[in-house]
Enzyme design. Structure first.
Site, PDB file in Angstrom:
ATOM      1  N   ASP A  85       0.839  -1.205  -0.054  1.00  0.00           N
ATOM      2  CA  ASP A  85      -0.009   0.043  -0.037  1.00  0.00           C
ATOM      3  C   ASP A  85       0.845   1.256  -0.155  1.00  0.00           C
ATOM      4  OD1 ASP A  85       0.654  -0.978   2.757  1.00  0.00           O
ATOM      5  OD2 ASP A  85      -0.540   0.651   3.228  1.00  0.00           O
ATOM      6  N   GLU A 148      -0.128  -0.956   5.684  1.00  0.00           N
ATOM      7  CA  GLU A 148       1.107  -0.537   6.728  1.00  0.00           C
ATOM      8  C   GLU A 148       0.794   1.032   7.023  1.00  0.00           C
ATOM      9  OE1 GLU A 148       4.902   1.333   8.027  1.00  0.00           O
ATOM     10  OE2 GLU A 148       3.940   1.988   6.191  1.00  0.00           O
TER      11      GLU A 148
END
Length: 463
Positions: A85, A148
């Protein structure tokens, strides 16, 4: 050595895999069925699985939250954990943020350095070990996360279903070795407004920032006033005196004031220019109505301003291991009824949460500000004699010829979430910090060197 030669042979393939992943816009989106963090992160996870399977690895997808590629046998495993991400791209790019274009020996794009490039470098380090048939006593997992940047919730999910690695690293910070990470908090301070008073200037709204862990590079305010020309002249004079980048445009009975700053990672707010606080400083000079909104603007300007260490908010903590507390105003949503300001504070590794929160709460009482949505991660600290630290120091020195100094950072990495793990690269000493910034890139030569370091590190931890 053999591993380095094998990585050189895999260079073109490694670069192509990084480009394939970077072309996917994997910013967290709205959760959908089978897509817990939105469509982008799910597509990136599927892509990483496809790349891993083509390289001959067994894979497992843990309900589109996290996946891993695995090699070897044994009861225990070594884990290398990276995330797919990315934060929003923002403005100011000279090359397409999801183009993965190569210019002057660099791959440009959001996620090239944070963290798609580095985790693919680790994956190809494992490819080199596999193709050379080097003997291992433990399994190795390259673990791909997808949350994250928004809390690392997928790792909690992973650990509920899988045991943790016995040793591991995350290629998501700096070389040589990160043995300390500051305590990390993200939370809102909230103020509900009472009756709106009449004044020369009234605030309709202030909005700015993308994420708590990014220094905001844009913020705007809508000011209702009967003297629009005078307000615009006031701004021009202010800009000249303060040398700041702001502009104003008329919109109906309002003046929209636009503030432009410089983005940076929330762990190093001193490297950026906070567009929110730059705007607050100007708004505080206006003839505002004497109400709760004015009180809050003045409080923010006087007690935060452009400080990045929290000293005026009574949280100016410091230690010799990791330095000052970092204080970032990441997002503001200020309207006629309520203000929500999202903060990102990171406190030194030898301090405690109580050292930070107790004086902060006392300070916020001065204007009846409430803390909501508190997220907290304790500091991480490994001493220099830990076996993981010793092995990674050995590898780094052998591969670079440089001393493997131990450093502490303000950034919060997966090492806080995954037991027996530290952050290890990919940014080399002296290299610019490009993560979370426009024109993020990774130098191809350093990408390949990272792959060589990671290959050797994996082998040393798992042999």
């Amino acid at each position: 050595m053999q591993l380095n030669e094998k990585i050189d042979q895999l260079k073109d393939q490694l670069i192509a895999s990084v480009q394939e992943l970077v072309k996917i816009k994997s910013v967290e989106g709205e959760a959908k069925e089978g897509m817990p963090y939105g469509e982008g992160p799910t597509k990136a996870l599927e892509c990483a699985i496809k790349i891993s399977e083509k390289l001959g690895f067994k894979t497992r997808n843990v309900e589109n939250r996290v996946a891993y590629a695995e090699f070897g046998e044994g009861e225990d495993y070594v884990g290398i954990l990276g995330h797919l991400d990315v934060v929003p791209e923002g403005d100011g790019w000279i090359h397409p943020p999801y183009g993965a274009e190569i210019h002057d020996g660099k791959i440009y794009g959001r996620g090239t350095a944070d963290d798609k490039g580095p985790i693919i470098a680790a994956l190809y380090g494992l490819v080199a070990i596999k193709e050379l048939n080097l003997p291992l006593s433990k399994r190795v997992r390259i673990i791909f996360g997808t949350n994250e940047e928004s809390g690392s919730n997928e790792i909690k999910y992973y650990l509920a279903k899988e045991k943790p690695p016995v040793l591991g690293f995350t290629p998501d910070a700096d070389f040589p070795i990160i043995n300390g990470e500051k305590g990390l908090t993200t939370f809102d301070i909230v103020k509900n407004f009472g009756e709106v008073a009449e004044g020369v200037c009234n605030i309709k709204y202030i909005k700015g920032g993308n994420k708590a862990n990014m220094v905001p590079d844009y913020c705007e305010a809508a000011i209702i006033t009967g003297n629009m020309d005078e307000l615009m002249e006031t701004l021009e004079d202010y800009k000249t005196r303060r040398k700041c980048n702001m502009e104003a445009v008329k919109s109906g009975d309002m003046v929209i004031i636009k503030s432009y700053g410089k983005s940076a990672h929330g762990s190093t707010p001193e490297l950026g220019l906070n567009a929110i606080m730059q705007l607050i400083a100007f708004v505080a000079t206006l003839d505002l109505a004497a109400d709760d909104k004015r009180d809050l603007i003045e409080y923010l300007d006087e007690n935060i301003g452009m400080e990045t260490n929290g000293e005026s908010m009574n949280v100016g903590l410091y230690d010799e291991v990791s330095g000052n507390l970092s204080f970032n105003v990441g997002v503001i949503d200020f309207n006629e009824k309520k203000a929500v300001i999202t903060l990102n504070l990171r406190y030194p590794v030898t301090k405690t949460y109580e050292d930070m929160i107790v004086p902060l709460e006392e300070k916020l009482k001065e204007i009846d500000l409430k803390i909501e949505n508190m997220g907290h991660h304790k500091p991480l600290y490994y001493n220099e004699d830990h076996v993981l630290i010793k092995k990674l120091q050995q590898v780094y020195t052998e591969e670079t010829g440089e001393e493997a100094k131990l450093i502490s950072i303000g950034g919060g990495t997966y090492a806080k979430e995954m037991p027996n793990t530290v952050a290890f690269g990919p940014r080399f000493p002296g290299s610019p910090d490009v993560i979370h910034q426009p024109n993020e890139y990774i130098e191809i030569d350093k990408l390949i060197l990272s792959a060589k370091i990671y290959a050797k590190a994996i082998y040393e931890l798992a042999k």
